[in-house]
Design a protein around this motif. Structure first.
Motif, PDB file in Angstrom:
ATOM      1  N   ARG A  29      -4.545   9.301   2.578  1.00 54.01           N
ATOM      2  CA  ARG A  29      -5.500   8.207   2.307  1.00 54.01           C
ATOM      3  C   ARG A  29      -4.474   6.764   1.268  1.00 54.01           C
ATOM      4  O   ARG A  29      -3.204   7.438   0.912  1.00 54.01           O
ATOM      5  N   VAL A  30      -5.366   6.348   2.367  1.00 54.36           N
ATOM      6  CA  VAL A  30      -4.508   4.549   1.349  1.00 54.36           C
ATOM      7  C   VAL A  30      -5.023   4.205  -0.011  1.00 54.36           C
ATOM      8  O   VAL A  30      -6.013   3.533   0.152  1.00 54.36           O
ATOM      9  N   THR A  31      -3.765   4.064  -0.822  1.00 51.95           N
ATOM     10  CA  THR A  31      -3.966   3.682  -1.943  1.00 51.95           C
ATOM     11  C   THR A  31      -3.208   1.737  -1.753  1.00 51.95           C
ATOM     12  O   THR A  31      -2.474   1.784  -1.544  1.00 51.95           O
ATOM     13  N   TYR A  44       0.332  -0.989   0.006  1.00 56.19           N
ATOM     14  CA  TYR A  44       0.083   0.207   0.274  1.00 56.19           C
ATOM     15  C   TYR A  44       0.918   1.704   0.555  1.00 56.19           C
ATOM     16  O   TYR A  44       1.647   1.279   0.145  1.00 56.19           O
ATOM     17  N   LYS A  45       0.471   1.872  -0.229  1.00 56.86           N
ATOM     18  CA  LYS A  45       0.663   3.641  -0.159  1.00 56.86           C
ATOM     19  C   LYS A  45      -0.275   4.704   0.856  1.00 56.86           C
ATOM     20  O   LYS A  45      -1.217   4.603   0.091  1.00 56.86           O
ATOM     21  N   VAL A  46       0.538   5.643   1.292  1.00 55.16           N
ATOM     22  CA  VAL A  46      -0.208   6.892   1.730  1.00 55.16           C
ATOM     23  C   VAL A  46       0.587   7.906   0.615  1.00 55.16           C
ATOM     24  O   VAL A  46       1.587   8.090   1.353  1.00 55.16           O
ATOM     25  N   ASP A  47      -1.049   8.520   0.657  1.00 54.37           N
ATOM     26  CA  ASP A  47      -0.526  10.014  -0.226  1.00 54.37           C
ATOM     27  C   ASP A  47      -0.459  11.125   0.541  1.00 54.37           C
ATOM     28  O   ASP A  47      -0.257  10.922   1.949  1.00 54.37           O
ATOM     29  N   ASP A  48      -0.119  12.188  -0.007  1.00 55.83           N
ATOM     30  CA  ASP A  48      -0.226  13.906   0.883  1.00 55.83           C
ATOM     31  C   ASP A  48      -1.252  14.035   1.945  1.00 55.83           C
ATOM     32  O   ASP A  48      -1.097  14.322   2.612  1.00 55.83           O
ATOM     33  N   MET A  49      -2.613  12.795   1.324  1.00 52.55           N
ATOM     34  CA  MET A  49      -3.713  13.647   2.407  1.00 52.55           C
ATOM     35  C   MET A  49      -4.090  12.188   3.113  1.00 52.55           C
ATOM     36  O   MET A  49      -4.852  12.795   3.716  1.00 52.55           O
ATOM     37  N   LYS A 107      -1.256  -0.322  -3.434  1.00 55.30           N
ATOM     38  CA  LYS A 107      -0.583  -0.930  -5.002  1.00 55.30           C
ATOM     39  C   LYS A 107      -1.043  -1.897  -5.864  1.00 55.30           C
ATOM     40  O   LYS A 107      -1.270  -2.872  -6.135  1.00 55.30           O
TER      41      LYS A 107
END
Length: 96
Positions: free
Chosen positions: A92-94, A85-90, A96
């Motif tokens: 939010r977990v997305t 997974y990745k966590v963006d600047d806001m 991969k």
């Protein structure tokens, strides 16, 4: 954990060694610390991996020279795994 190692990882010798080693490095991930990041270590990792042939050799399995305290992320990297997974600047977990 691999089947051949289950008995070893449950042994009192390993549990004492793991606890003492983690305390000796102040409970911090050694790889993160090299980068100037202070993060709790969670896993005492064998730098030279345990095998059925060497697991009963204390010079390999219990030697502090073969151990390293790592956080989960660094331990995954040591075993060639990456985050799923990745966590963006806001925040939010997305996936991969």
């Amino acid at each position: 954990m691999k089947e051949f190692a289950k008995k070893f990882y449950k042994s009192k010798a390993w549990q004492r060694t793991r606890k003492a080693y983690a305390a000796s490095v102040c409970g911090l991930c050694e790889q993160c610390l090299k980068r100037g990041v202070y993060k709790a270590g969670e896993i005492v990792h064998h730098k030279n991996p345990l095998t059925p042939e060497n697991i009963n050799e204390p010079a390999v399995s219990l030697s502090w020279g073969n151990l390293e305290l790592l956080c989960r992320d660094c331990h995954g990297k040591a075993h060639g795994q990456s985050k799923r997974y990745k966590v963006d600047d806001m925040g939010r977990v997305t996936i991969k």
